[in-house]
Design a protein around this motif. Structure first.
Motif, PDB file in Angstrom:
ATOM      1  N   MET A  32      14.193   3.630  22.338  1.00  0.00           N
ATOM      2  CA  MET A  32      12.881   3.149  22.370  1.00  0.00           C
ATOM      3  C   MET A  32      12.835   1.907  23.360  1.00  0.00           C
ATOM      4  O   MET A  32      11.807   1.667  23.874  1.00  0.00           O
ATOM      5  CB  MET A  32      12.447   2.666  20.878  1.00  0.00           C
ATOM      6  N   PRO A  36      11.188   5.094  26.100  1.00  0.00           N
ATOM      7  CA  PRO A  36      10.286   4.906  24.939  1.00  0.00           C
ATOM      8  C   PRO A  36       9.201   5.973  24.920  1.00  0.00           C
ATOM      9  O   PRO A  36       8.607   6.564  23.872  1.00  0.00           O
ATOM     10  CB  PRO A  36       9.181   3.605  24.995  1.00  0.00           C
ATOM     11  N   GLN A  37       8.985   6.708  26.006  1.00  0.00           N
ATOM     12  CA  GLN A  37       7.968   7.886  26.045  1.00  0.00           C
ATOM     13  C   GLN A  37       8.593   8.886  25.129  1.00  0.00           C
ATOM     14  O   GLN A  37       7.733   9.897  24.693  1.00  0.00           O
ATOM     15  CB  GLN A  37       7.778   8.310  27.489  1.00  0.00           C
ATOM     16  N   GLY A  40       7.154   9.261  21.668  1.00  0.00           N
ATOM     17  CA  GLY A  40       5.757   9.781  21.573  1.00  0.00           C
ATOM     18  C   GLY A  40       5.831  11.405  21.941  1.00  0.00           C
ATOM     19  O   GLY A  40       5.108  12.209  21.099  1.00  0.00           O
ATOM     20  N   THR A  56       7.276   6.982  11.471  1.00  0.00           N
ATOM     21  CA  THR A  56       7.583   5.925  12.502  1.00  0.00           C
ATOM     22  C   THR A  56       9.100   6.013  12.748  1.00  0.00           C
ATOM     23  O   THR A  56      10.057   6.284  11.679  1.00  0.00           O
ATOM     24  CB  THR A  56       7.085   4.522  12.486  1.00  0.00           C
ATOM     25  N   ILE A  81       7.039  -0.611  19.144  1.00  0.00           N
ATOM     26  CA  ILE A  81       7.152   0.848  20.130  1.00  0.00           C
ATOM     27  C   ILE A  81       6.943   1.759  19.011  1.00  0.00           C
ATOM     28  O   ILE A  81       6.197   2.766  19.307  1.00  0.00           O
ATOM     29  CB  ILE A  81       8.416   0.510  20.800  1.00  0.00           C
ATOM     30  N   SER A  85       3.789   4.533  19.157  1.00  0.00           N
ATOM     31  CA  SER A  85       4.061   5.875  19.562  1.00  0.00           C
ATOM     32  C   SER A  85       3.525   6.769  18.580  1.00  0.00           C
ATOM     33  O   SER A  85       2.886   7.757  18.907  1.00  0.00           O
ATOM     34  CB  SER A  85       5.624   6.185  19.827  1.00  0.00           C
ATOM     35  N   LYS A  88      -0.388   6.694  18.469  1.00  0.00           N
ATOM     36  CA  LYS A  88      -1.258   7.283  19.650  1.00  0.00           C
ATOM     37  C   LYS A  88      -1.119   8.657  19.228  1.00  0.00           C
ATOM     38  O   LYS A  88      -2.037   9.350  19.745  1.00  0.00           O
ATOM     39  CB  LYS A  88      -0.365   6.784  20.980  1.00  0.00           C
TER      40      LYS A  88
END
Length: 300
Positions: A32, A36-37, A40, A56, A81, A85, A88
């Motif tokens: 993360m 971090p992407q 997601g 999460t 984060i 994520s 979103k």
């Protein structure tokens, strides 16, 4: 038509695979910070597969665990984060809920590391405070003993702001009616009566033994379900201090179709929440979603 909540699958293991399969301690948490992407991307993949719950990546975002890798001052940052994520992805999907995940204190499958209930309430408070305003439910998973389960439920009661709580326990590899502590599942009944979680589940256990455990959970009078793992077994190596994922072996026989067969059996037993745990990925969830719809169930 039965309404079924379709949980997502493995988060930590999927992150390890997508970010380079680095077998180091706490990598699914460290990712993360470094990538971090990818978090997601994992949530997006599960929603695309048909899941209606995003878990999460906070299973190990607990100060007592993070201290071992020098990240104990990053609890708030990592929680932010992880939650952003998941949220979103959920908003992009336009459906579903976000479950704030809490693993056992100390280490997974280690009933010998169980903290007293009052200490567990204290240790969980920080992450609960970080998550409770931003998630739809609280998921305490992989609890290996009655006392671990009570610590989780007591913490949620004290600091969860009244959010729905799902309690999930892990059972012995060879006996679905026993926790990994050796205690029988029936011993959870007084806790369910006292704390009234919104659901009780079995997770991170071999699919073959889960059905027996569900026969016990269904007597508790609350919604129940399961999400099994895809490990050959929980090895002795993984039960040592600070293990890495290379101490566990992935099954080669648990195809999406094979896993869906088990999960549909759980639904036939009355389970209304199903999904996957470690080594059960988006392809498994997609096949399970297809099977549920084909059987006339509504995924909610």
């Amino acid at each position: 038509m039965t309404q079924i909540t379709l949980h997502d699958g493995s988060i930590g293991q999927e992150l390890v695979k997508r970010s380079g399969d680095r077998s180091v301690a706490m990598w699914s948490t460290r990712v993360m910070i470094e990538q971090p992407q990818v978090v997601g991307e994992v949530h997006d993949a599960y929603f695309a597969a048909g899941a209606t719950v995003a878990t999460t990546n906070t299973y190990a975002v607990l100060r007592d665990r993070l201290k071992r890798v020098g990240l104990d001052e990053e609890v708030g940052r990592l929680a932010d984060i992880a939650v952003s994520s998941a949220r979103k992805a959920q908003e992009s999907a336009g459906t579903g809920r976000v479950a704030g995940a809490f693993g056992p204190l100390g280490a997974s499958y280690r009933a010998d590391l169980t903290q007293p209930v009052d200490k567990a309430v204290e240790l969980y408070a920080e992450l609960l405070t970080d998550l409770r305003e931003h998630v739809d439910l609280l998921l305490f998973e992989t609890m290996a003993s009655v006392e671990q389960a009570e610590g989780a439920l007591a913490a949620a009661a004290a600091h969860g702001n009244g959010l729905p709580v799902w309690l999930s326990v892990t059972v012995a590899d060879d006996d679905g009616k026993r926790l990994r502590s050796g205690e029988v599942l029936d011993q959870l009944a007084p806790l369910v009566t006292r704390y009234r979680p919104a659901a009780v589940l079995i997770n991170c256990s071999p699919p073959e033994v889960i059905g027996a455990g569900l026969e016990v959970l269904k007597t508790f009078g609350v919604p129940f379900g399961a999400y099994g793992n895809g490990f050959t077994r929980i090895s002795e190596g993984f039960l040592k201090d600070a293990p890495t994922v290379d101490a566990l072996e992935q099954r080669t026989d648990l195809t999406p179709k094979a896993y869906a067969n088990f999960a549909m059996g759980w639904v036939d037993q009355g389970a209304t929440i199903v999904g996957g745990c470690c080594e059960v990925g988006p392809d498994h969830i997609a096949e399970l979603a297809r099977r549920l719809r084909s059987a006339g169930h509504e995924i909610v």
